[in-house]
Design an enzyme around this catalytic site. Structure first.
Site, PDB file in Angstrom:
ATOM      1  NE  ARG A  99     -11.828  -2.519  35.696  1.00 21.13           N
ATOM      2  CZ  ARG A  99     -11.945  -1.317  35.154  1.00 21.13           C
ATOM      3  NH1 ARG A  99     -10.891  -0.691  34.700  1.00 21.13           N
ATOM      4  NH2 ARG A  99     -13.123  -0.765  35.050  1.00 21.13           N
ATOM      5  CG  HIS A 115     -17.852   1.663  38.547  1.00 20.85           C
ATOM      6  ND1 HIS A 115     -18.673   2.741  38.299  1.00 20.85           N
ATOM      7  CD2 HIS A 115     -16.648   1.981  38.011  1.00 20.85           C
ATOM      8  CE1 HIS A 115     -18.015   3.669  37.633  1.00 20.85           C
ATOM      9  NE2 HIS A 115     -16.781   3.231  37.438  1.00 20.85           N
ATOM     10  NE  ARG A 175     -17.366   7.672  31.051  1.00 20.85           N
ATOM     11  CZ  ARG A 175     -16.997   6.679  31.859  1.00 20.85           C
ATOM     12  NH1 ARG A 175     -17.899   5.866  32.354  1.00 20.85           N
ATOM     13  NH2 ARG A 175     -15.737   6.489  32.156  1.00 20.85           N
ATOM     14  CD  GLU A 179     -12.658  -0.588  41.279  1.00 16.82           C
ATOM     15  OE1 GLU A 179     -12.057   0.469  41.557  1.00 16.82           O
ATOM     16  OE2 GLU A 179     -13.282  -0.762  40.229  1.00 16.82           O
ATOM     17  CG  ASN A 189      -7.338  -1.788  35.229  1.00 12.84           C
ATOM     18  OD1 ASN A 189      -7.742  -2.076  34.093  1.00 12.84           O
ATOM     19  ND2 ASN A 189      -7.896  -0.858  35.967  1.00 12.84           N
TER      20      ASN A 189
END
Ligand code: ADP
Length: 404
Positions: free
Chosen positions: A91, A181, A242, A388, A7
């Site tokens: 990823r 996601h 956020r 993941e 990643n």
């Protein structure tokens, strides 16, 4: 077969080396502060042995050199020869409308990921740097696979992914909902079906990935119908820092107050100064907000009430989208570790027939997996730790073996 999962961010590179015989993690680590002075490299072997050093990593190639040295190291390593690594899975955040599934890397794939940089400037640029650095350190002959955060959401119908702005922005500039996601929503929805002992084709599942970044997805028969993140990961429920979904006029009105604010500064305000942090004025980390709530801090209490309200509201929307709901799944840092939020959200879903088992709910923390609804609940509710990396490793294995 051993697979290295990568990643790559703009200044970081996380990795896991996974043995696919039993899907166990042999080693994992992180290169931090790539390209920004003194870097930090951390490597942890399955038995807990750790290597942590301060080392300059001017670019991703230098970071990959550290990874290579660590996995081969006589003290903390896990392989004797690099040839034991069969493939690398990366990823990738933004696959746009181009990538509907994982792919083996070739020059065309790299240039397509590059073409999507305008849609995810920091992420996709870093991913391409990661792929190229990996090619230079591990060699061209080692197969590499890319797995996209967006591809699980590619089944959304146009009525869900279109924004009601002039059509030319979709046609010319690909402005639409992509969702993120996806690898996590895919893992937990499949795992939920497995735990329920049912075929995912027969299930309507609402998956709630609640971390620093959070998103929900409405999954029918294993296919996403709608998801809360949009063109970028800013949309949806409020998050650590956020804003989530807003009346768009909030943006133009703030711009008229903060005269001369640039698009970059506005993006910073909405991405880095909003959410739990913006409301509480304390932190973007939910643990800090919980501590402040315990001390009676009113803005922290408000931040928590808003977060729970947003989650409940989106679950309600998605129950409507799916025309019912068989299961709800909570995952990621907050979803896996915060029984109080789960309880408040679920207690607000009585009308759907959700009944929470308080004892089971309290136990589901720190990596525990299981059902938190009562046996007579009309909707099964699960906590499922996301993984993941294993999805990336499985896709990589399949593609390398030619099984896709
Ligand atoms: P990211 O989106 O960066 O992957 P995570 O999934 O790690 O984020 O989630 C981070 C959030 O989860 C933080 O708000 C943090 O407070 C919360 N969290 C993580 N671990 C725990 C824990 N053990 N107990 C309570 N909250 C936790």
């Amino acid at each position: 077969m051993k697979i290295l999962v990568i990643n790559a961010g703009s200044s970081s590179l996380k990795y896991q080396l996974i043995d696919m015989e039993n899907e166990s993690v042999l080693a994992k680590g992180n290169c931090e502060r790539i390209g920004i002075g003194k870097g930090i490299f951390t490597h942890k072997r399955f038995d807990g042995k750790v290597k942590k050093i301060e080392v300059d990593m001017p670019d991703h190639t230098c970071a990959f050199m550290q990874v290579k040295d660590a996995i081969l190291d006589s003290e903390v390593g896990v392989i004797k020869d690099l040839s034991e690594v069969s493939a690398v899975g990366h990823r990738i955040v933004q696959g746009g409308a181009i990538f509907k599934k994982s792919e083996l890397v070739n020059e065309k794939v790299i240039s397509d990921i590059e073409s999507l940089i305008p849609l995810a400037p920091l992420h996709n640029k870093a991913h391409v740097q990661g792929i190229r650095a990996c090619l230079s350190v591990f060699g061209e002959s080692l197969p590499q696979v890319v797995v996209f955060d967006t591809s699980f959401h590619s089944t959304m119908p146009p009525k869900a992914y279109m924004f009601a702005v002039p059509y030319k922005y979709y046609e010319k500039y690909q402005v639409r909902r992509y969702g993120f996601h996806g690898t996590s929503h895919r893992y937990v929805s499949a795992r939920c079906a497995e735990l329920m002992g049912k075929d995912i084709k027969d299930l309507k599942i609402i998956t709630c990935h609640l971390g620093n970044g959070s998103s929900l997805a409405a999954v029918k028969g294993g296919k996403v119908q709608d998801t809360s993140m949009g063109l970028t990961p800013l949309d949806g429920i409020m998050m650590g820092s956020r804003s989530g979904t807003l009346d768009p006029s909030v943006v133009t009105y703030i711009a008229s107050i903060e005269k001369g604010i640039t698009p970059e500064q506005m993006s910073d305000l909405l991405n880095k100064q909003s959410g739990l942090l913006g409301i509480s004025g304390i932190s973007s980390d939910d643990r800090d907000i919980s501590d402040a709530v315990d001390q009676g801090n009113e803005r922290a209490i408000l931040a928590h009430e808003m977060l729970e309200y947003h989650i409940k509201k989106f679950i309600g929307q998605y129950a409507a989208v799916l025309d019912g709901c068989d299961a709800i799944v909570f995952t990621a840092g907050i979803g896996e570790n915060h029984p109080h939020h789960r309880k408040v959200v679920c207690e607000g879903l009585n009308y759907l027939g959700v009944k929470i088992d308080n004892e089971a709910n309290e136990k589901m923390i720190r990596g525990n997996e299981g059902k938190i609804s009562t046996d007579d609940s009309k909707v099964a509710v699960y906590v499922i730790p996301t993984n993941e990396e294993i999805v990336i490793a499985r896709d990589t294995k399949k593609l390398v073996e030619g099984n896709v």
